[in-house]
Design a protein around this motif. Structure first.
Motif, mmCIF file in Angstrom:
data_model
loop_
_atom_site.group_PDB
_atom_site.id
_atom_site.type_symbol
_atom_site.label_atom_id
_atom_site.label_comp_id
_atom_site.label_asym_id
_atom_site.label_seq_id
_atom_site.Cartn_x
_atom_site.Cartn_y
_atom_site.Cartn_z
ATOM 1 N N VAL A 1 65.452 45.021 39.073
ATOM 2 C CA VAL A 1 66.236 45.723 40.097
ATOM 3 C C VAL A 1 67.664 45.178 40.068
ATOM 4 C CG1 VAL A 1 66.468 46.277 42.546
ATOM 5 C CG2 VAL A 1 64.189 46.022 41.560
ATOM 6 N N ASN A 2 68.610 46.024 39.649
ATOM 7 C CA ASN A 2 70.009 45.577 39.586
ATOM 8 C C ASN A 2 70.690 45.598 40.945
ATOM 9 O OD1 ASN A 2 70.230 45.008 36.790
ATOM 10 N ND2 ASN A 2 70.229 47.198 36.364
ATOM 11 N N ARG A 3 70.216 46.464 41.857
ATOM 12 C CA ARG A 3 70.816 46.544 43.192
ATOM 13 C C ARG A 3 69.783 46.109 44.232
ATOM 14 N NH1 ARG A 3 75.393 49.524 44.328
ATOM 15 N NH2 ARG A 3 75.111 48.500 46.346
ATOM 16 N N MET A 4 69.614 44.790 44.357
ATOM 17 C CA MET A 4 68.619 44.279 45.308
ATOM 18 C C MET A 4 69.008 44.604 46.744
ATOM 19 S SD MET A 4 65.877 43.047 44.047
ATOM 20 C CE MET A 4 65.307 42.531 45.637
ATOM 21 N N ASP A 5 70.311 44.677 47.029
ATOM 22 C CA ASP A 5 70.730 45.015 48.391
ATOM 23 C C ASP A 5 70.177 46.383 48.796
ATOM 24 O OD1 ASP A 5 72.410 46.151 46.433
ATOM 25 O OD2 ASP A 5 74.100 46.330 47.815
ATOM 26 N N LEU A 6 70.230 47.346 47.856
ATOM 27 C CA LEU A 6 69.726 48.688 48.150
ATOM 28 C C LEU A 6 68.197 48.718 48.189
ATOM 29 C CD1 LEU A 6 72.173 50.889 46.031
ATOM 30 C CD2 LEU A 6 72.261 50.379 48.480
ATOM 31 N N ALA A 7 67.559 47.906 47.345
ATOM 32 C CA ALA A 7 66.082 47.833 47.363
ATOM 33 C C ALA A 7 65.606 47.323 48.721
ATOM 34 C CB ALA A 7 65.586 46.928 46.241
ATOM 35 N N TYR A 8 66.271 46.289 49.235
ATOM 36 C CA TYR A 8 65.906 45.752 50.549
ATOM 37 C C TYR A 8 66.179 46.781 51.651
ATOM 38 C CZ TYR A 8 65.430 40.985 48.635
ATOM 39 O OH TYR A 8 65.034 39.869 47.949
ATOM 40 N N ALA A 9 67.295 47.520 51.512
ATOM 41 C CA ALA A 9 67.632 48.515 52.529
ATOM 42 C C ALA A 9 66.610 49.648 52.558
ATOM 43 C CB ALA A 9 69.034 49.076 52.266
ATOM 44 N N ALA A 10 66.105 50.005 51.380
ATOM 45 C CA ALA A 10 65.141 51.116 51.292
ATOM 46 C C ALA A 10 63.755 50.733 51.808
ATOM 47 C CB ALA A 10 65.033 51.583 49.836
ATOM 48 N N ALA A 11 63.434 49.435 51.785
ATOM 49 C CA ALA A 11 62.060 48.984 52.051
ATOM 50 C C ALA A 11 61.683 49.024 53.532
ATOM 51 C CB ALA A 11 61.894 47.560 51.540
ATOM 52 N N ASP A 12 60.426 49.415 53.783
ATOM 53 C CA ASP A 12 59.827 49.275 55.117
ATOM 54 C C ASP A 12 58.916 48.058 55.162
ATOM 55 O OD1 ASP A 12 60.586 51.792 56.739
ATOM 56 O OD2 ASP A 12 60.055 52.560 54.763
ATOM 57 N N VAL A 13 58.249 47.797 54.033
ATOM 58 C CA VAL A 13 57.388 46.616 53.913
ATOM 59 C C VAL A 13 57.540 46.100 52.479
ATOM 60 C CG1 VAL A 13 55.342 47.983 53.293
ATOM 61 C CG2 VAL A 13 55.035 45.728 54.286
ATOM 62 N N ILE A 14 57.429 44.784 52.318
ATOM 63 C CA ILE A 14 57.691 44.154 51.019
ATOM 64 C C ILE A 14 56.477 43.334 50.598
ATOM 65 C CG2 ILE A 14 59.196 42.527 49.777
ATOM 66 C CD1 ILE A 14 61.389 43.307 51.944
ATOM 67 N N ILE A 15 56.089 43.484 49.322
ATOM 68 C CA ILE A 15 55.037 42.661 48.719
ATOM 69 C C ILE A 15 55.729 41.776 47.694
ATOM 70 C CG2 ILE A 15 52.962 42.685 47.276
ATOM 71 C CD1 ILE A 15 52.367 45.504 48.480
ATOM 72 N N SER A 16 55.558 40.453 47.800
ATOM 73 C CA SER A 16 56.373 39.557 46.975
ATOM 74 C C SER A 16 55.644 38.266 46.635
ATOM 75 C CB SER A 16 57.665 39.211 47.741
ATOM 76 O OG SER A 16 58.452 38.275 47.043
ATOM 77 N N ARG A 17 56.043 37.658 45.526
ATOM 78 C CA ARG A 17 55.719 36.263 45.253
ATOM 79 C C ARG A 17 56.406 35.394 46.318
ATOM 80 N NH1 ARG A 17 51.171 35.915 42.486
ATOM 81 N NH2 ARG A 17 51.330 35.953 40.215
ATOM 82 N N ALA A 18 56.102 34.092 46.311
ATOM 83 C CA ALA A 18 56.622 33.218 47.369
ATOM 84 C C ALA A 18 57.429 32.046 46.808
ATOM 85 C CB ALA A 18 55.472 32.714 48.242
ATOM 86 N N GLY A 19 58.206 32.330 45.755
ATOM 87 C CA GLY A 19 59.145 31.323 45.271
ATOM 88 C C GLY A 19 60.177 31.019 46.341
#
Length: 362
Positions: A250-268
């Motif tokens: 994802v080159n535009r993480m700011d937009l990915a976060y803006a689009a998200a309602d819920v996030i599934i992620s690793r925990a680094g």
């Protein structure tokens, strides 16, 4: 007086490299004439990433100890002696005013030699369970900057300063609304969006889960923004559709976060710190394959404050659908998790770490 000289070491993974670069950037902002030198492990990713960030780096012949008897382990004493001698030479030639370590094997010999030459040392520990190098160096450091409470389990209490982890604030300084952000990725602005993050290389077990649950998401009218990682893109790109966007990176993480309602992620550590600033409901699936299982410890620290949900990899088949449904069916739970994770954000972490470094200059 002389221009300040700063020597930094952190590597092996982006989780160690990125904080070191962020600290250097803030020091450079305050001291434009300062000199910087990074020290890393010769065959690790810092040898590529640090020059890309605009800094010089020297490599040491160092690596970690494997968990089983291998030729690499037999070589470890020779690598350590070689690295200590090379680190001593580097410190002697560069004459740093402060040495900064952010974890990773190369920071061990470097900070050991810096301290023995009378150079004040600062450690930055990203995780809630301290890494082995930082634990070994704790006695040498003047200050230890941490991101979690309870770190006196690992470090002398009087040296600890809770600063948080350096994060890329541009990622979460979200200006676009959800609809515009979703449209950037070719998704609809009216559907709920699940953002899946497995790290830049990807996470096999998370990808297997998402592949299995695509029908489950579709039944619930959800769309998926799925960062599967460059190692897995060829395998999963076939699922790309109007409601599922499969990306290697994802080159535009700011937009990915803006689009998200819920996030599934690793925990680094870096991901956790960013997601605190984003302030949206998160399901963490920690990697069990990291040193000291620190991702599980990071996620647990948030779960303890009612700020996230955690599922272990071995629970995914039995627990994922019920946990996910429980979250999506409860607006109250979503708001509570978003509010509580946001409370844990420390957006000024880099500035606070550099404040501590400045005290040693004086």
């Amino acid at each position: 007086m002389d221009r300040y000289r700063f020597i930094l070491s952190g590597g092996g993974t982006g989780g160690h490299i990125y904080p070191a670069v962020a600290i250097a950037n803030e020091l450079k902002r305050r001291y434009p004439d300062a000199e910087f030198l990074f020290v890393g492990a010769k065959d690790k990713m810092e040898m590529e990433k640090v020059p890309q960030a605009g800094y010089e780096i020297k490599g040491l012949w160092i690596s970690g100890i494997q968990r089983k008897l291998t030729f690499k382990n037999l070589m470890f004493p020779f690598k350590l002696i070689s690295s200590l001698l090379e680190a001593r030479k580097i410190v002697k030639q560069f004459k740093p005013h402060v040495a900064i370590g952010t974890g990773g094997f190369a920071s061990g010999p470097l900070l050991q030699m810096a301290e023995s030459s009378g150079v004040p040392c600062v450690l930055q520990e990203q995780n809630s369970f301290a890494g082995i190098t930082n634990k070994l160096l704790a006695g040498k450091a003047k200050k230890i900057c941490v991101a979690y409470d309870g770190m006196e389990r690992f470090f002398p209490k009087e040296k600890i300063v809770k600063t948080g982890n350096p994060i890329r604030t541009d990622l979460v300084d979200i200006k676009e609304g959800k609809k515009e952000a979703a449209a950037f990725f070719g998704l609809g602005g009216d559907k709920k969006t699940v953002l899946v993050l497995g790290g830049s290389l990807g996470a096999r077990r998370i990808n297997q889960l998402i592949e299995k649950e695509l029908g489950f998401f579709e039944e619930r009218g959800l769309q998926v923004l799925w960062q599967c990682g460059k190692l897995y893109y060829e395998e999963y790109k076939k699922y790309d559709s109007d409601s599922v966007k499969v990306l290697a990176f994802v080159n535009r993480m700011d937009l990915a976060y803006a689009a998200a309602d819920v996030i599934i992620s690793r925990a680094g550590a870096g991901s956790v710190s960013e997601l605190c600033l984003v302030g949206k409901p998160v399901i963490f699936i920690p990697s069990p394959n990291v040193a000291e299982d620190h991702q599980t410890q990071n996620a647990k620290a948030l779960v303890a404050k009612d700020a996230a949900i955690m599922l272990r990899e071995n629970e995914l088949d039995s627990e994922f659908e019920s946990s996910f449904s429980g979250l999506m069916n409860s607006k109250e739970t979503q708001e509570k998790l978003g509010k509580n994770i946001k409370k844990m954000a420390m957006p000024k972490a880099t500035e606070h770490i550099v404040d501590e470094i400045e005290k040693l200059l004086k």
